[in-house]
Design an enzyme around this catalytic site. Structure first.
Site, short mmCIF file in Angstrom:
data_model
loop_
_atom_site.label_atom_id
_atom_site.label_comp_id
_atom_site.label_asym_id
_atom_site.label_seq_id
_atom_site.Cartn_x
_atom_site.Cartn_y
_atom_site.Cartn_z
CG ASP A 103 54.81 39.26 34.08
OD1 ASP A 103 54.45 40.13 33.27
OD2 ASP A 103 54.02 38.57 34.74
CD GLU B 96 52.33 40.73 29.80
OE1 GLU B 96 53.21 40.10 30.44
OE2 GLU B 96 51.29 41.18 30.32
CG HIS C 163 53.04 35.65 38.14
ND1 HIS C 163 51.70 35.45 37.92
CD2 HIS C 163 53.35 36.76 37.41
CE1 HIS C 163 51.24 36.38 37.09
NE2 HIS C 163 52.22 37.18 36.76
CG ASP D 138 50.64 45.90 37.37
OD1 ASP D 138 50.86 45.98 36.14
OD2 ASP D 138 49.76 45.16 37.86
CD GLU E 227 48.87 41.82 32.89
OE1 GLU E 227 48.45 40.93 32.13
OE2 GLU E 227 49.63 41.56 33.86
CD GLU E 228 51.12 40.47 36.69
OE1 GLU E 228 50.27 39.57 36.65
OE2 GLU E 228 52.21 40.40 36.08
#
Lengths: 352, 352
Positions: free
Chosen positions: B95, B154, B328, B71, B125-126
């Site tokens: 990411d 990651e 992000h 995700d 995960e986010e």
């Protein structure tokens, strides 16, 4: 609504209480007071919105001002008033329609007082300062408020409380550097830095100066603290709001300077400041008042509207029959004996 | 949507990025990955909602787990992906779809790895921990996650980052006694009292322990402070939220006990706690991994999902081609050379 000023102050208090006058809704009560004082030929009456000034003009050497606000905090299902065992219950009984009743009785009973008297009845004391009727009068017609002593008939439990302390609030700001809390050493924690500001507050020795014979008691306190951005971020700002209560031997400007010096290491932003009022108890007119009322005067530590008189250069004291602890409470009440006692002592001061 | 696993990892990354998979919307991508890995006869595939586990069963002495989340954070007008000067731009490039592309390439390219391999692709995960697909797998099918070492792909900038630190948050509460600020000496100022808590934080010496050969760096910090009731009230409560980042030589329970001891004079309430993960670099399987990847491993100071492997007793490291600083961000990107390099090094580890 017709106010019968032949009623003694305890009964008159009940009549005033039953004319609801929450701040902003004082018109019916202001109208009733205006009609009552206009019927007294020895008084000249001035109206400013819902504030009234009624004055004798006898050419006496001295003039004293008796002031009271006619508004109340919102009614808390405590109207109409009722009496139980010589105690009158209801919104505004203590704060401060019992004081207003005494003012009106003195206006009606004493056409020839030993000092010229200015009666001030004003609106919107219980709300933000800018709406305050006494402030408005002091701007529009300061000459009508002139006098050698002002007595604000707020609840004091029947004791003379002289002057008042000033109050200011300031934001004292600690700065840091933002970082992820997983690598906190890359930042500077502003909340930790604020600990140094709290060190200053914890070590601060508040003054207790004597002013015109009364002992005041200052205080410097944090009233708010806020800081933090997220649970994983070293914050770059922490703000402490301090409240400095200062004795009337400091002006507002001096008090601000003192706070700037105390927190010289940080950014200081003042959010509000109002000066205090000296009690003026060393003046003869005030001495005669203290003698008539009896008891031992004490310093007023909270801020009250006496400071507005101080701003006009008029020493001022607080004195009224209500109990300050009961103000703004649903079970607000006043002892009818205390109201009668206040009426008698004030009458004695103005006639003997 | 069909994933062509004959594409090298840099190209495959772009295909993965262009299948939007914001947390909660992973189904199309999970379906595509499932179809691709089910075509590989040497893998047995297990699906749990939008998480997938694909495993070899060659009877090797060792089994390693390669894990990645599929995700992304919400798209920031940065899809579809595009390439500029050998850099791939788009949501999830760093990411961590570049890491997922490497996983898929290894799955397709190496039917006979030198160690049994478990590939884990998981969702959510986010977002909040309770929705995390790896957590769900660890509850539903912990046996499928078993192994001697887990590599979470990651973004680490191509460096092995071992284990991770744990993190907890606690509210430390200073109490006082409420009073009017005009008579502050009748109260006890809880904000001033909180200064003693900040004294403890300012004096705190964070540990930097060595665990399995890596040096961690703890931190104990205030991340929030709040106190205050009104501008004229001495407050009776001030709450500091502290964040303790602790090395993986302390369990979560030991970390809580440490915080309780540090703030023994005050009420401490834990709001969240997650343990860290040991890197396990002293084990032979991990040593071979470090040799294959090259460079000097460092301790992971932030918390990551490797801690979920640690909770199952599996040492874990972080290693991936993305740049953690870019995660992000709207301009998120990854170097195509770094993706190819990661693919090559991982392939070498599993074949030579």
């Amino acid at each position: 609504m017709d106010l019968d000023l032949s009623l003694a102050a305890p009964d008159l208090t009940a009549r005033l209480v039953d004319i609801e006058s929450v701040s902003g809704g004082e018109r019916p009560l202001a109208d009733a007071i205006e009609a009552a004082v206009r019927r007294l030929p020895h008084l000249s009456v001035h109206r400013d919105d819902n504030a009234l000034v009624a004055r004798t003009s006898l050419g006496r050497d001295q003039r004293v001002v008796l002031a009271g606000h006619i508004d109340t905090v919102p009614v808390a299902a405590n109207l109409p008033s009722h009496v139980e065992r010589d105690v009158l219950y209801g919104c505004g009984t203590s704060d401060m329609k019992s004081g207003v009743a005494v003012q009106l009785r003195l206006a009606a009973l004493i056409p020839q007082p030993n000092r010229d008297v200015t009666f001030v009845f004003y609106d919107s004391e219980e709300v933000e300062s800018e709406r305050n009727g006494l402030l408005r009068l002091s701007r529009n017609s300061p000459e009508l408020l002139a006098g050698g002593l002002a007595v604000l008939m707020e609840p004091t439990g029947g004791v003379v409380e002289g002057g008042c302390q000033g109050t200011l609030r300031a934001e004292v700001r600690a700065r840091g550097k933002r970082a992820h809390s997983g690598r906190s050493w890359l930042g500077v924690n502003a909340i930790h830095e604020a600990g140094r500001i709290l060190d200053v507050l914890r070590a601060y020795q508040a003054a207790e100066p004597s002013v015109d014979g009364l002992t005041y008691h200052e205080g410097l306190n944090a009233v708010y603290i806020r800081g933090g951005i997220a649970g994983n971020v070293i914050p770059d700002e922490c703000v402490i709001t301090v409240n400095f209560r200062f004795a009337p031997d400091r002006s507002a400007a001096q008090a601000q300077q003192h706070v700037r010096e105390v927190f010289a290491a940080w950014e200081v932003t003042f959010t509000d400041v109002v000066g205090g009022a000296r009690p003026g108890l060393t003046e003869p007119v005030a001495a005669s008042f203290v003698t008539a009322i009896g008891g031992t005067p004490r310093a007023k530590l909270g801020w009250t509207d006496v400071a507005r008189f101080a701003a006009l250069g008029i020493p001022a004291v607080n004195y009224g029959p209500g109990d300050p602890q009961l103000a703004h409470r649903a079970d607000e009440h006043v002892s009818l004996a205390a109201v009668a006692d206040c009426e008698a002592r004030m009458q004695a001061w103005l006639t003997t």
